[in-house]
Design a protein around this motif. Structure first.
Motif, short mmCIF file in Angstrom:
data_model
loop_
_atom_site.label_atom_id
_atom_site.label_comp_id
_atom_site.label_asym_id
_atom_site.label_seq_id
_atom_site.Cartn_x
_atom_site.Cartn_y
_atom_site.Cartn_z
N MET A 1 15.76 9.95 113.20
CA MET A 1 14.53 9.21 113.24
C MET A 1 13.50 9.97 112.67
O MET A 1 12.77 9.43 112.24
N ARG A 2 13.46 11.26 112.85
CA ARG A 2 12.29 12.21 112.32
C ARG A 2 12.33 12.11 111.01
O ARG A 2 11.20 11.95 110.31
N LEU A 3 13.51 12.19 110.03
CA LEU A 3 13.37 11.95 108.74
C LEU A 3 12.86 10.76 108.43
O LEU A 3 12.35 10.68 107.24
N HIS A 4 12.83 9.56 109.17
CA HIS A 4 12.31 8.41 108.73
C HIS A 4 10.79 8.35 108.48
O HIS A 4 10.39 7.94 107.54
N TYR A 5 10.16 9.45 109.18
CA TYR A 5 8.69 9.54 109.42
C TYR A 5 8.46 10.40 107.94
O TYR A 5 7.52 10.10 107.31
N LEU A 6 9.22 11.24 107.45
CA LEU A 6 8.91 12.02 106.27
C LEU A 6 9.10 11.09 105.18
O LEU A 6 8.25 10.94 104.22
N TYR A 7 10.28 10.22 105.29
CA TYR A 7 10.62 9.18 104.19
C TYR A 7 9.39 8.25 103.91
O TYR A 7 9.09 7.80 102.80
N ALA A 62 9.39 10.14 94.67
CA ALA A 62 9.11 10.19 95.98
C ALA A 62 9.55 8.60 96.30
O ALA A 62 10.01 8.55 97.28
N VAL A 63 9.03 7.68 95.59
CA VAL A 63 9.16 6.27 96.05
C VAL A 63 10.59 6.02 96.05
O VAL A 63 11.07 5.41 96.93
N VAL A 64 11.26 6.00 95.04
CA VAL A 64 12.43 5.68 94.74
C VAL A 64 13.34 6.46 95.64
O VAL A 64 14.36 5.80 96.70
N GLY A 65 13.25 7.78 95.79
CA GLY A 65 14.03 8.59 96.61
C GLY A 65 13.95 8.18 98.44
O GLY A 65 14.92 7.98 98.89
N SER A 66 12.67 8.14 98.84
CA SER A 66 12.39 7.99 100.20
C SER A 66 12.92 6.57 100.24
O SER A 66 13.19 6.21 101.53
N GLY A 67 12.67 5.56 99.58
CA GLY A 67 12.91 4.20 99.90
C GLY A 67 14.51 3.89 99.96
O GLY A 67 14.83 3.45 100.93
N PHE A 68 15.01 4.50 99.04
CA PHE A 68 16.63 4.47 99.19
C PHE A 68 17.17 5.30 100.42
O PHE A 68 18.10 5.08 101.02
N GLY A 69 16.46 6.25 100.84
CA GLY A 69 16.64 7.21 102.24
C GLY A 69 16.74 6.36 103.23
O GLY A 69 17.30 6.32 104.07
N MET A 70 15.47 5.58 103.16
CA MET A 70 15.09 4.58 104.38
C MET A 70 16.36 3.43 104.51
O MET A 70 16.56 2.89 105.45
#
Length: 151
Positions: A1-7, A62-70
């Motif tokens: 869940m902590r990774l979520h906040y970074l994403y 950042a947007v595409v990587g974090s979006g797909f990460g989430m």
């Protein structure tokens, strides 16, 4: 869940840079430089866009990587429909930026270098239309994110 906040941080920061930069360029800078002579206007745009496009590359990653990460964190099948909509509009925006970067941007740079102001104006107009399209998509994507609009 902590990774979520970074994403989430990376996602919002990327959107601020990308969509905010397009809004500034399209709505503020473009009208303000319209009265300049073609060589001055086009030279300014090359200088501004050269800096901005480097930031856009970081923002897209950042947007595409974090979006797909989430999306993967939640699970594609459990993600809200709005998230899938954001993924679609985000990928279209990235594709439009790739067209700007690989097609329109080199045309503008080459025209300014050759002092071909008519060709430069045409290339800048292509960039303007693509940025305008992406700006609309960016605001639609923000609406999907904040209002939870589904298809």
């Amino acid at each position: 869940m902590r990774l979520h906040y970074l994403y989430l941080f990376l996602h919002i920061a990327g959107v601020v840079v990308w969509v905010g930069g397009m809004a500034f360029a399209y709505l503020c800078l473009r009208p303000a430089v319209g009265a300049l002579a073609p060589q001055d206007r086009l030279g300014l745009w090359v200088a501004v866009l050269g800096r901005f496009f480097r930031l856009v590359w970081l923002a897209v990653l950042a947007v595409v990587g974090s979006g797909f990460g989430m999306l993967l964190e939640v699970g594609m099948d459990r993600a809200p429909p709005a998230w899938h909509g954001m993924a679609l509009t985000g990928l279209v925006m990235a594709a439009v930026f790739l067209h700007i970067w690989f097609v329109a941007w080199p045309r503008l740079q080459q025209a300014v270098e050759a002092r071909d102001w008519a060709r430069g104006a045409a290339a800048l107009d292509l960039i303007r239309r693509r940025v305008g399209f992406n700006l609309v998509l960016g605001f639609l994507t923000i609406a999907l994110a904040t209002l939870g609009l589904g298809f």
